[in-house]
Enzyme design. Structure first.
Site, PDB file in Angstrom:
ATOM      1  N   CYS A  77      -5.882 -24.623   3.964  1.00 28.75           N
ATOM      2  CA  CYS A  77      -7.166 -24.827   3.313  1.00 28.75           C
ATOM      3  C   CYS A  77      -7.620 -26.276   3.378  1.00 28.75           C
ATOM      4  O   CYS A  77      -7.948 -26.755   4.446  1.00 28.75           O
ATOM      5  CB  CYS A  77      -7.092 -24.326   1.866  1.00 28.75           C
ATOM      6  SG  CYS A  77      -6.855 -22.544   1.762  1.00 28.75           S
ATOM      7  N   HIS A 473       3.831  -3.567  -5.142  1.00 32.99           N
ATOM      8  CA  HIS A 473       2.508  -3.380  -4.528  1.00 32.99           C
ATOM      9  C   HIS A 473       2.110  -1.916  -4.495  1.00 32.99           C
ATOM     10  O   HIS A 473       1.063  -1.570  -3.964  1.00 32.99           O
ATOM     11  CB  HIS A 473       2.486  -3.966  -3.121  1.00 32.99           C
ATOM     12  CG  HIS A 473       3.046  -3.065  -2.049  1.00 32.99           C
ATOM     13  ND1 HIS A 473       4.292  -2.506  -2.130  1.00 32.99           N
ATOM     14  CD2 HIS A 473       2.520  -2.639  -0.870  1.00 32.99           C
ATOM     15  CE1 HIS A 473       4.503  -1.772  -1.043  1.00 32.99           C
ATOM     16  NE2 HIS A 473       3.452  -1.829  -0.272  1.00 32.99           N
ATOM     17  N   GLY A 476       5.984   3.021  -3.850  1.00 33.13           N
ATOM     18  CA  GLY A 476       7.185   2.899  -3.033  1.00 33.13           C
ATOM     19  C   GLY A 476       7.732   4.265  -2.644  1.00 33.13           C
ATOM     20  O   GLY A 476       7.780   5.195  -3.461  1.00 33.13           O
TER      21      GLY A 476
END
Length: 544
Positions: A77, A473, A476
């Site tokens: 960045c 996330h 699973g």
């Protein structure tokens, strides 16, 4: 819930947030813990399961090396001296924001083009990064990495290296009330030049909007994945949602399909092509690994793919309608990943380095292949971002044709789950790889999707240090795709996806809810890591 299991056979412990884990995943985690460059411990999220080399759901801190099979990419960045305007009227540099820690209120642009306040977290993103200087017509200088994205005046995005004199950028008039004549400034590029020096770079994560303003007077991008809330409620949806699903499937190719022609804007194709050409020039084998590579990557842009990728229409606890999207970098990203995994294996063989698993082959920081890998997979991550952005555009266009008039009321999520970032944990700066895990820093928003017939969650991180500020996330897998196809049939699929408009044929049996862990159990096992902000229930699910 706290850590449920701890492995202690390796050089560092492995802390596991579930007791539901197969023996092959335990073996993989043990292998990772034996690598000499692992820092402090390895964390395994509640959705952990066997992957290629590195376990899916693993959070791996490393010093001086990155494991390609753990899917690593770093987003560069701005230099630390870059100033950021805050809502309280002050401005601080990115480095000062990192040193202060916590959340900061900055300016962002919402989906309607309106300037708004947003919570942001500052972080160091890369050491010793290449730089370039962008000078605006107000003589402000912005020093950033060549690949950082700037918001153009038309709302599109352009990388710093592709900007040119007179390019119009989205203006941020921070002193508008005091000096109205500034309307003629803060919106146009004066010059762009590469710099010889390299420097550590920083960025802001802005979960709700994916962009932020610089004091220099323009808006720039931060990377992520969006779940979008619409102005519609459940009562405004049609009684049958099959036409809605079919409209999405017609607009967005799924599985191995791709668009018959290029759908994305020319500027997007041009920006991506320039980066890919550089990668292919350095590693021409990549072009030979993917059939008709240029046709494939351009026409797959804006397509879903298969596996666990999905497009969903969901309802939250207030009966508001959300669009949720999960996809990646398609065939080109897979090709880049396979190429560098093989290259790392060859490097290990050349240097006679013995590993507990060949798929844990790594690149050491400072080596040429390390820099090439970071650059190539960063390109793949940018491709994935463009792919999701293009899909969301196509999805919303399709929904506008099938549903009552609506607007986008919230873009809520910045959520990668296969990447590596430079972060500080347990007193050291490390490369932190999250493979099938998302960052859950204090106050940060994320998506945790369930399976096709289950719930999904919008969550807020608690910044738990034991998980390296990470969480699961998704649900699973509890079994392989082959086992799911052997064990279940179409009747099982219909039963387990009642109330969800989706395909229920044998082509998606491997994604049946029964093949996944209970999302409720996963959420219970990580209540030390996140708190639930919204609970979403799928009503439409599109799979490849």
């Amino acid at each position: 819930m706290p850590v449920k299991m701890t492995l202690t056979k390796g050089k560092v412990p492995v802390k596991i947030y579930t007791e539901e884990i197969e023996s092959s995943a335990l073996e993989q985690l043990d292998n990772i813990s034996q690598l000499p460059f692992i820092h402090h411990h390895v964390a395994a999220m509640p959705d952990v399961h066997t992957g290629i080399g590195a376990t899916i759901g693993a959070v791996i801190p490393t010093k001086g090396a990155i494991i390609p099979a753990a899917v690593g990419v770093d987003i560069g960045c701005f230099v630390g001296e870059t100033k950021i305007p805050l809502l309280d009227g002050t401005q601080l540099t990115l480095q000062e924001l990192v040193e202060r820690g916590g959340e900061h209120w900055v300016y962002a642009i919402d989906s309607q083009g309106q300037i708004t306040g947003a919570k942001a977290i500052a972080k160091l993103t890369r050491n010793n990064a290449p730089l370039m200087k962008v000078i605006l017509d107000n003589d402000e200088e912005i020093i950033c990495t060549p690949d950082h994205q700037f918001m153009l005046r038309n709302g599109q995005w352009g990388e710093a290296k592709d900007l040119h004199p007179k390019t119009s950028l989205m203006p941020f008039y921070s002193r508008l009330e005091i000096e109205p004549n500034l309307h003629r400034y803060n919106h146009q590029v004066k010059s762009v030049e590469p710099l010889e020096q390299r420097q550590d770079v920083y960025c802001l994560t802005v979960p709700e909007y994916g962009n932020f303003a610089l004091s220099a007077g323009v808006f720039v991008h931060n990377c992520g994945m969006n779940a979008t809330r619409l102005s519609l409620t459940a009562s405004e949806l049609p009684d049958t949602l099959k036409r809605v699903r079919l409209a999405i499937e017609e607009a967005v190719p799924v599985g191995f399909d791709m668009h018959k022609s290029i759908q994305a804007q020319n500027s997007t194709i041009k920006n991506l092509n320039s980066g890919l050409e550089k990668i292919i020039e350095q590693h021409p084998t990549i072009a030979k690994m993917l059939k008709k590579i240029h046709k494939t990557w351009t026409q797959q842009l804006g397509s879903l793919g298969g596996g666990n990728h999905f497009i969903e229409l969901c309802l939250d606890e207030n009966q508001n309608v959300w669009v949720m999207l999960h996809s990646g970098s398609r065939g080109i990203g897979n090709t880049i990943g396979r190429y560098f995994i093989d290259l790392a294996k060859k490097d290990m063989e050349q240097h006679l380095i013995q590993l507990p698993d060949r798929n844990l082959a790594y690149f050491s920081e400072g080596a040429k292949h390390f820099d090439d890998y970071v650059e190539a997979v960063h390109w793949a991550q940018e491709y994935a971002l463009s792919n999701r952005r293009e899909m969301m555009r196509l999805i919303l266009e399709a929904l506008h044709r099938e549903l009552p008039p609506f607007t986008v009321t919230k873009e809520a999520i910045n959520c990668h789950h296969n990447y590596v970032a430079i972060e500080e944990h347990f007193g050291e700066q490390v490369f932190l790889t999250r493979k099938g895990a998302i960052r859950a820093g204090e106050g940060e928003l994320g998506i945790i999707p369930g399976s096709m017939g289950a719930k999904s969650y919008i969550v807020q991180g608690k910044g738990n240090p034991e998980s390296f500020s990470s969480c699961a996330h998704g649900a699973g897998r509890r079994m392989s795709r082959t086992e799911a196809k052997r064990r279940f049939n179409k009747n099982d699929m219909a039963l387990q996806t009642q109330g969800v408009e989706c395909r229920k044929d044998k082509g998606v049996i491997d994604e049946i809810p029964g093949a996944y862990k209970s999302i409720d159990a996963v959420m219970e096992n990580q209540n030390d890591l996140v708190e639930i902000v919204h609970t979403l229930k799928q009503v439409v699910c599109v799979k490849g």
